[in-house]
Design an enzyme around this catalytic site. Structure first.
Site: not given
Length: 722
Positions: A260-262, A264
């Site tokens: 995941s993006d941070w 996210g």
């Protein structure tokens, strides 16, 4: 009688078969080894590997000798070391790195070799810092010129993005470091990026937003993919079954890890079942993250199967065996002379000459005895600033320093600031109020200086505070009252060179009309000043080409024209479909300010003799194209030969033309190069949303050899049979 050519071909096929056979055996052995490790793991140990245990790492299994997995930003180079549990600097003295040109600068080289050089530097410096995954490259399509991360991304074209992404990934991973390609998918605006729902039809996804990711996975063999913050068609990208399972893992055969993006990740069960493998950057105690204790409970409750958990662990271990625990793992190096050379090479090929009507450039060192260097950007550095990843650069050559080093022995170099760049990304609009107003005192000082010199080099544009992750620009207007400065200095000294340092399109209408010499530079890395000065001097013939369209007006761009940006009720409807970038302008017959692929040179190139190896093709064939390109000037230079394809009388809606091949070639004065390119016929297909498959439409196609999307030099046609 058997020919020598036949024997050589047979031997080559034999060696290829042996190589594939050996690779398959190695993959089978690795799969068996990984399965053996997984059998020894407890469920708790498996789940602990699926979420962060610090800002930039996730847990290993010490009992089994599995190390933690470390990652780091980012697209501009390996960022400085931060503390394990917060964003403050760790205050190391050994983490100064090479600042590499930004993404749109790499795209402006139109040279996959430069993208590979970028990747190798990233990989070597990541190894020196013991980072297993680099969160790069980033190459979302430039759909909206205002997007705050346009500088970080590549271009508006899926084919150009793909060719560069493949080589960036290969470069990084040649050093046994994982490239994490991002952000999958349709992350095209920063405004409301973590909540906006992008409505994108499947044809647009398949033809515009997916191809570079597909190329990076299937041809670059990327080890990691980062999911985007936004939703696509109602589902978060981090838990989007269509994106992550159906397309990425099943269709494309992606073997690696989806992270995941941070911050996210939004749910436990949906994310786990729909393709996310590692959760990063969530808030609160680590054991309470979605993929920590809640995931353990979901498995025990039968909501997520152990088989799915095992698949995630298998992917992580597969990545590790190709990176942190790979055999013959490189030691790495950081900020070396070779890295400096790579940064310089990329920067020098990225600079775009937009206008040179009076042939002021290259500057004549024999006749020019004084140069006024004006503008805040002449002394500003770009390695840090704004939100998002920066680099603690070991050094960064400014424009003023570069000009002094190249011209200082023969000319007097003077400096005036000219404008005040009083804008900070973390300020409110109220705090930044007035940033767009000219500073008359600084302008007067600049004018007074410009009047006394043979030449003025005016360095304007943007900076890393104004173009930043986390927010979009509000308009295309040049910031900081720069236009008033340009007007005043240009009136004071007709020999004014406008140098614009920025990563995204701006409104240059007035500058284009009034000024006869314009150079576009970028946030161009540690060697930016030297590369710029060498172009101004003529030691380097500019060969950069624009990676995106500059509109005359923001309202000419598709998302603005159709009123789909930033979206209504957190929903952005991509009504333009496949008509993104030059596809929109060409199809709608809208003249841009500067077109896609545009860039001038200190010499001229002439095209002739465009032809193909056959007149008719069918699916599965490869079209071989040749065109003669002659350097008609007296300066050696590099030309970017662009090949576009147009379907005549298409039965479906299509763009006027699409880039399908390109090649950058060096040609000596008065010499001719025969440039050869190939296009698989299957690359001419469109995606049929009713049949859910790619269709190569039979009929007539035009092949256009061009110097830009608007400068077509040669045309030929072929037929595709059923």
């Amino acid at each position: 009688m058997i020919s020598i050519k036949h024997i050589i071909t047979s031997l080559a096929l034999l060696f290829l078969f042996k190589g594939v056979e050996a690779q398959n055996k190695n993959e089978t052995a690795l799969k068996d080894k990984i399965n053996g490790i997984i059998k020894k793991m407890t469920l708790e140990e498996k789940i602990n590997m699926l979420h962060g245990n610090a800002l930039f790492s996730s847990t290993g299994v010490q009992r089994l000798g599995i190390p933690e997995l470390t990652c780091d930003d980012g697209p501009l180079g390996v960022r400085e070391e931060i503390k394990r549990f917060d964003w403050a600097s760790a205050n190391w003295t050994t983490d100064s790195a090479t600042f590499l040109p930004n993404g749109s600068a790499i795209a402006a080289t139109w040279n996959p070799v430069m993208a590979n050089k970028y990747g190798v530097v990233i990989g070597e410096e990541a190894n020196a810092r013991k980072k297993n995954i680099m969160l790069a490259p980033a190459f979302n399509i430039c759909r909206m010129p205002l997007c705050g991360r346009t500088y970080e991304y590549y271009s508006e074209d899926p084919y150009l993005n793909g060719q560069l992404a493949i080589q960036s990934v290969k470069g990084i991973q040649s050093q046994h470091v994982a490239a994490c390609i991002k952000h999958f998918a349709a992350n095209n605006q920063e405004l409301n990026r973590d909540s906006v729902n992008a409505l994108v039809d499947e044809r647009a996804l398949r033809e515009i937003y997916f191809p570079a990711f597909k190329a990076a996975v299937q041809q670059g063999n990327a080890y990691a993919v980062m999911s985007a913050y936004n939703k696509i068609n109602g589902y978060w990208c981090s838990e989007n079954d269509f994106l992550l399972n159906k397309v990425l893992k099943n269709e494309w055969g992606f073997k690696g890890v989806v992270m995941s993006d941070w911050a996210g990740t939004h749910h436990t069960v949906a994310a786990a079942n729909n393709g996310l493998d590692i959760e990063m950057g969530s808030s609160g105690p680590y054991d309470q993250w979605y993929f920590a204790n809640p995931l353990l409970e979901a498995v025990k409750a039968g909501q997520v199967s152990v088989k799915i958990i095992d698949d995630k662990v298998r992917r992580i271990l597969w990545l590790m065996y190709h990176t942190s625990i790979s055999t013959n793992h490189p030691k790495g190096s950081i900020a070396t002379p070779a890295h400096t050379k790579a940064a310089y090479d990329i920067a020098s090929e990225s600079i775009v000459l937009l206008k040179n009507d009076e042939h002021l450039l290259p500057l004549n060192t024999r006749s020019i005895k004084s140069i006024a260097v004006i503008g805040d950007n002449a002394t500003r550095t770009f390695a840090l600033g704004g939100y998002g990843a920066g680099v603690k650069a070991k050094y960064e050559v400014t424009a003023l320093e570069g000009i002094k080093s190249r011209f200082g022995k023969t000319a007097k170099i003077s400096f005036a600031r000219g404008y005040r760049a009083n804008y900070l990304a973390n300020n409110t609009d109220a705090q930044n109020s007035g940033y767009d107003q000219p500073d008359q005192k600084l302008i007067s000082e600049a004018v007074a200086l410009a009047k006394t010199t043979d030449v003025a080099v005016l360095c304007i544009g943007s900076n890393r505070e104004y173009e930043s992750e986390g927010h979009d620009r509000k308009s295309l207007t040049l910031p900081f009252g720069e236009q008033a400065l340009v007007n005043a200095v240009s009136a004071a000294n007709p020999n004014t060179v406008i140098v614009i340092m920025a990563g995204a399109p701006y409104d240059l209408n007035e500058i284009k009309k009034l000024n006869h010499t314009i150079v576009w530079s970028w946030f161009n890395g540690s060697e930016a000043g030297n590369a710029l000065a060498d172009v101004l001097k003529g030691a380097v013939n500019p060969s950069g080409r624009l990676p995106f369209t500059f509109p005359v007006s923001l309202n000419d761009s598709p998302a603005a024209s159709l009123n789909t940006y930033p979206g209504k009720d957190l929903t952005a409807d991509y009504k333009e479909g496949i008509l993104v970038g030059y596809r929109w302008y060409d199809t709608r017959k809208i003249d841009p300010l500067y077109c896609f692929g545009y860039g001038l040179s200190y010499t001229k190139f002439e095209y002739s003799g465009l032809g193909t190896d056959k007149n008719s093709y069918q699916s599965g064939d490869k079209i071989t194209i040749r065109v003669k390109v002659r350097n008609a000037g007296n300066v050696a230079g590099k030309e970017v030969v662009q090949l576009y394809v147009r379907k005549i009388n298409s039965a479906v809606s299509r763009a006027d033309k699409e880039l399908k091949a390109f090649k950058k070639v060096m040609i000596l004065p008065a010499k001719t190069s025969i440039v050869s390119m190939s296009i698989p016929v299957n690359d001419l297909a469109y995606f049929d949303t009713q049949l859910h498959k790619w269709i190569v439409e039979p009929g007539k196609y035009e092949l256009l050899a061009a110097s830009s999307s608007a400068d077509i030099r040669q045309v030929t046609s072929i037929n595709i049979s059923k």
